[in-house]
Design a protein around this motif. Sequence first.
Motif, PDB file in Angstrom:
ATOM      1  N   THR A  21       0.801  -1.224   0.000  1.00 23.68           N
ATOM      2  CA  THR A  21       0.000   0.000   0.000  1.00 23.68           C
ATOM      3  C   THR A  21       0.837   1.279   0.000  1.00 23.68           C
ATOM      4  OG1 THR A  21      -0.129  -0.053   2.427  1.00 23.68           O
ATOM      5  CG2 THR A  21      -1.891  -1.160   1.197  1.00 23.68           C
ATOM      6  N   CYS A  22       2.131   1.168   0.235  1.00 22.70           N
ATOM      7  CA  CYS A  22       2.971   2.371   0.306  1.00 22.70           C
ATOM      8  C   CYS A  22       3.472   2.844  -1.055  1.00 22.70           C
ATOM      9  CB  CYS A  22       4.168   2.118   1.220  1.00 22.70           C
ATOM     10  SG  CYS A  22       3.709   1.861   2.949  1.00 22.70           S
ATOM     11  N   ALA A  23       3.332   1.982  -2.076  1.00 18.14           N
ATOM     12  CA  ALA A  23       3.824   2.355  -3.413  1.00 18.14           C
ATOM     13  C   ALA A  23       2.778   3.225  -4.103  1.00 18.14           C
ATOM     14  CB  ALA A  23       4.101   1.101  -4.233  1.00 18.14           C
ATOM     15  N   THR A  24       3.016   4.520  -4.113  1.00 16.91           N
ATOM     16  CA  THR A  24       2.067   5.461  -4.700  1.00 16.91           C
ATOM     17  C   THR A  24       2.781   6.433  -5.642  1.00 16.91           C
ATOM     18  OG1 THR A  24       2.312   6.996  -2.828  1.00 16.91           O
ATOM     19  CG2 THR A  24       0.538   5.355  -2.691  1.00 16.91           C
ATOM     20  N   THR A  25       1.986   7.135  -6.425  1.00 15.57           N
ATOM     21  CA  THR A  25       2.528   8.170  -7.291  1.00 15.57           C
ATOM     22  C   THR A  25       2.774   9.434  -6.478  1.00 15.57           C
ATOM     23  OG1 THR A  25       0.389   9.148  -7.878  1.00 15.57           O
ATOM     24  CG2 THR A  25       1.117   7.230  -9.161  1.00 15.57           C
ATOM     25  N   GLY A  26       3.313  10.451  -7.147  1.00 14.51           N
ATOM     26  CA  GLY A  26       3.547  11.712  -6.462  1.00 14.51           C
ATOM     27  C   GLY A  26       2.277  12.377  -5.978  1.00 14.51           C
ATOM     28  N   HIS A  27       1.129  11.965  -6.539  1.00 12.35           N
ATOM     29  CA  HIS A  27      -0.157  12.522  -6.114  1.00 12.35           C
ATOM     30  C   HIS A  27      -0.796  11.705  -4.998  1.00 12.35           C
ATOM     31  CE1 HIS A  27      -0.044  15.276  -9.502  1.00 12.35           C
ATOM     32  NE2 HIS A  27       0.183  14.258 -10.313  1.00 12.35           N
ATOM     33  N   GLY A  28      -0.123  10.644  -4.562  1.00 14.16           N
ATOM     34  CA  GLY A  28      -0.660   9.836  -3.477  1.00 14.16           C
ATOM     35  C   GLY A  28      -1.629   8.751  -3.894  1.00 14.16           C
ATOM     36  N   SER A  29      -1.813   8.550  -5.198  1.00 14.72           N
ATOM     37  CA  SER A  29      -2.730   7.512  -5.671  1.00 14.72           C
ATOM     38  C   SER A  29      -1.976   6.214  -5.913  1.00 14.72           C
ATOM     39  CB  SER A  29      -3.425   7.968  -6.960  1.00 14.72           C
ATOM     40  OG  SER A  29      -2.467   8.292  -7.951  1.00 14.72           O
ATOM     41  N   SER A  30      -2.708   5.124  -6.114  1.00 14.80           N
ATOM     42  CA  SER A  30      -2.091   3.822  -6.322  1.00 14.80           C
ATOM     43  C   SER A  30      -1.114   3.853  -7.491  1.00 14.80           C
ATOM     44  CB  SER A  30      -3.167   2.769  -6.602  1.00 14.80           C
ATOM     45  OG  SER A  30      -3.956   2.527  -5.461  1.00 14.80           O
ATOM     46  N   LEU A  31      -0.002   3.149  -7.335  1.00 11.02           N
ATOM     47  CA  LEU A  31       0.974   3.044  -8.413  1.00 11.02           C
ATOM     48  C   LEU A  31       0.426   2.199  -9.559  1.00 11.02           C
ATOM     49  CD1 LEU A  31       3.837   3.435  -9.562  1.00 11.02           C
ATOM     50  CD2 LEU A  31       4.524   1.400  -8.259  1.00 11.02           C
ATOM     51  N   ALA A  32      -0.395   1.196  -9.236  1.00 10.89           N
ATOM     52  CA  ALA A  32      -0.922   0.289 -10.254  1.00 10.89           C
ATOM     53  C   ALA A  32      -2.342  -0.118  -9.889  1.00 10.89           C
ATOM     54  CB  ALA A  32      -0.040  -0.942 -10.384  1.00 10.89           C
ATOM     55  N   ALA A  33      -3.099  -0.548 -10.910  1.00  9.61           N
ATOM     56  CA  ALA A  33      -4.484  -0.937 -10.665  1.00  9.61           C
ATOM     57  C   ALA A  33      -4.992  -1.852 -11.761  1.00  9.61           C
ATOM     58  CB  ALA A  33      -5.382   0.303 -10.576  1.00  9.61           C
ATOM     59  N   VAL A  34      -5.857  -2.768 -11.363  1.00  4.83           N
ATOM     60  CA  VAL A  34      -6.683  -3.527 -12.292  1.00  4.83           C
ATOM     61  C   VAL A  34      -7.987  -2.765 -12.462  1.00  4.83           C
ATOM     62  CG1 VAL A  34      -8.066  -5.627 -12.578  1.00  4.83           C
ATOM     63  CG2 VAL A  34      -5.718  -5.795 -11.750  1.00  4.83           C
ATOM     64  N   THR A  35      -8.377  -2.524 -13.714  1.00  2.00           N
ATOM     65  CA  THR A  35      -9.666  -1.885 -13.993  1.00  2.00           C
ATOM     66  C   THR A  35     -10.587  -2.906 -14.642  1.00  2.00           C
ATOM     67  OG1 THR A  35      -8.654   0.286 -14.283  1.00  2.00           O
ATOM     68  CG2 THR A  35     -10.849  -0.013 -15.203  1.00  2.00           C
ATOM     69  N   TRP A  36     -11.763  -3.089 -14.039  1.00  2.00           N
ATOM     70  CA  TRP A  36     -12.754  -4.055 -14.511  1.00  2.00           C
ATOM     71  C   TRP A  36     -14.030  -3.285 -14.830  1.00  2.00           C
ATOM     72  CZ3 TRP A  36     -17.634  -5.814 -13.830  1.00  2.00           C
ATOM     73  CH2 TRP A  36     -17.942  -7.129 -14.196  1.00  2.00           C
ATOM     74  N   SER A  37     -14.486  -3.346 -16.079  1.00  2.00           N
ATOM     75  CA  SER A  37     -15.695  -2.602 -16.440  1.00  2.00           C
ATOM     76  C   SER A  37     -16.573  -3.443 -17.362  1.00  2.00           C
ATOM     77  CB  SER A  37     -15.353  -1.273 -17.109  1.00  2.00           C
ATOM     78  OG  SER A  37     -14.609  -1.479 -18.295  1.00  2.00           O
ATOM     79  N   ALA A  38     -17.889  -3.274 -17.222  1.00  2.00           N
ATOM     80  CA  ALA A  38     -18.825  -4.040 -18.051  1.00  2.00           C
ATOM     81  C   ALA A  38     -20.176  -3.362 -18.080  1.00  2.00           C
ATOM     82  CB  ALA A  38     -18.977  -5.465 -17.517  1.00  2.00           C
ATOM     83  N   PRO A  39     -20.858  -3.402 -19.233  1.00  2.22           N
ATOM     84  CA  PRO A  39     -22.267  -3.007 -19.269  1.00  2.22           C
ATOM     85  C   PRO A  39     -23.097  -4.146 -18.703  1.00  2.22           C
ATOM     86  CG  PRO A  39     -21.550  -3.710 -21.440  1.00  2.22           C
ATOM     87  CD  PRO A  39     -20.334  -3.758 -20.558  1.00  2.22           C
ATOM     88  N   VAL A  40     -24.105  -3.817 -17.918  1.00  3.22           N
ATOM     89  CA  VAL A  40     -24.915  -4.839 -17.256  1.00  3.22           C
ATOM     90  C   VAL A  40     -26.385  -4.435 -17.263  1.00  3.22           C
ATOM     91  CG1 VAL A  40     -23.003  -5.477 -15.714  1.00  3.22           C
ATOM     92  CG2 VAL A  40     -24.680  -3.788 -14.955  1.00  3.22           C
ATOM     93  N   ARG A  41     -27.244  -5.366 -16.870  1.00  5.60           N
ATOM     94  CA  ARG A  41     -28.645  -5.057 -16.559  1.00  5.60           C
ATOM     95  C   ARG A  41     -28.909  -5.512 -15.135  1.00  5.60           C
ATOM     96  NH1 ARG A  41     -32.796  -7.310 -20.844  1.00  5.60           N
ATOM     97  NH2 ARG A  41     -34.183  -6.087 -19.516  1.00  5.60           N
ATOM     98  N   LEU A  42     -29.639  -4.714 -14.380  1.00  9.59           N
ATOM     99  CA  LEU A  42     -30.031  -5.113 -13.039  1.00  9.59           C
ATOM    100  C   LEU A  42     -31.063  -6.231 -13.123  1.00  9.59           C
ATOM    101  CD1 LEU A  42     -30.394  -1.656 -11.256  1.00  9.59           C
ATOM    102  CD2 LEU A  42     -28.441  -3.225 -11.220  1.00  9.59           C
ATOM    103  N   ILE A  43     -31.049  -7.132 -12.129  1.00 11.58           N
ATOM    104  CA  ILE A  43     -31.995  -8.241 -12.130  1.00 11.58           C
ATOM    105  C   ILE A  43     -32.994  -8.115 -10.983  1.00 11.58           C
ATOM    106  CG2 ILE A  43     -30.416  -9.824 -13.284  1.00 11.58           C
ATOM    107  CD1 ILE A  43     -29.804 -11.074 -10.580  1.00 11.58           C
ATOM    108  N   ASP A  44     -34.167  -8.685 -11.215  1.00 12.98           N
ATOM    109  CA  ASP A  44     -35.233  -8.740 -10.218  1.00 12.98           C
ATOM    110  C   ASP A  44     -34.908  -9.867  -9.239  1.00 12.98           C
ATOM    111  OD1 ASP A  44     -37.617  -9.153  -8.809  1.00 12.98           O
ATOM    112  OD2 ASP A  44     -38.851  -8.617 -10.532  1.00 12.98           O
ATOM    113  N   ALA A  45     -34.842  -9.545  -7.947  1.00 16.92           N
ATOM    114  CA  ALA A  45     -34.483 -10.550  -6.950  1.00 16.92           C
ATOM    115  C   ALA A  45     -35.495 -11.687  -6.887  1.00 16.92           C
ATOM    116  CB  ALA A  45     -34.346  -9.895  -5.578  1.00 16.92           C
ATOM    117  N   THR A  46     -36.741 -11.416  -7.240  1.00 15.07           N
ATOM    118  CA  THR A  46     -37.774 -12.453  -7.136  1.00 15.07           C
ATOM    119  C   THR A  46     -37.744 -13.429  -8.299  1.00 15.07           C
ATOM    120  OG1 THR A  46     -39.415 -11.047  -8.245  1.00 15.07           O
ATOM    121  CG2 THR A  46     -39.286 -10.899  -5.843  1.00 15.07           C
ATOM    122  N   THR A  47     -37.213 -13.013  -9.442  1.00 16.67           N
ATOM    123  CA  THR A  47     -37.215 -13.879 -10.627  1.00 16.67           C
ATOM    124  C   THR A  47     -35.815 -14.280 -11.073  1.00 16.67           C
ATOM    125  OG1 THR A  47     -37.133 -12.033 -12.204  1.00 16.67           O
ATOM    126  CG2 THR A  47     -39.317 -12.732 -11.431  1.00 16.67           C
TER     127      THR A  47
END
Length: 225
Positions: A106-132
Amino acid sequence: MKSNHVVTYDGLPTSAGGAHSLRTRKPAAAYEHVRRFVDSSTVPTSPADVSFRIWAGGPDDVTARLASRTEEVLGGPRRRDRTHAEWTVGPDAVDVMLDVLGETGTCATTGHGSSLAAVTWSAPVRLIDATTGAPYEGVDADTFGRFRVDGYGRLLGESGVRATIGNASSSLSLWLAFPADDRLCAAVAHVRQSLPFRLSPKHWRRWQPTRDGSGYRSTRIPAPE
């Protein structure tokens, strides 16, 4: 039951910090929060896009070791410029790269204090009805004429998830489309149950057709209860 209106949650827009904090500094735990939400509350409409980034401005020795380890796992980067290097992460490599992030610390950061590295996970989705267990009928991009709500390609009626899992901090950005009828409160309650943070009360909108039928307009509404 269906409506030509839809309720959206934008959590959180860039002006409000960009995303919700996942409140853990452990990459694997942060990713588990994301998977739990996605698996219990959504159905992806296309495969997730997963990438790994190493940002410039961090400690030279840590950055060099991290880049070398990343290339062992993923090969050469798909993009490299003065701000960051970026790799495509296949489904079989996600857990490995989360381990790499954990090893970075957690100590490895950029000069701005943000994470040095990251995994980015993104996806379009649809919300689901809990009953069905099925996506909400009448809440999809085609129902609303694939109307673009902004310059980033977001479509009214479609939801989206973007997680940034960093070695020092992690966050989750949400664009959610809910049924604007008698299913709304139950739909919101279902989403709340699977998130590790509280939804903001300020970023809710109801969309309805314009008078001439050429598009949709939105108005702010209180958080549904």
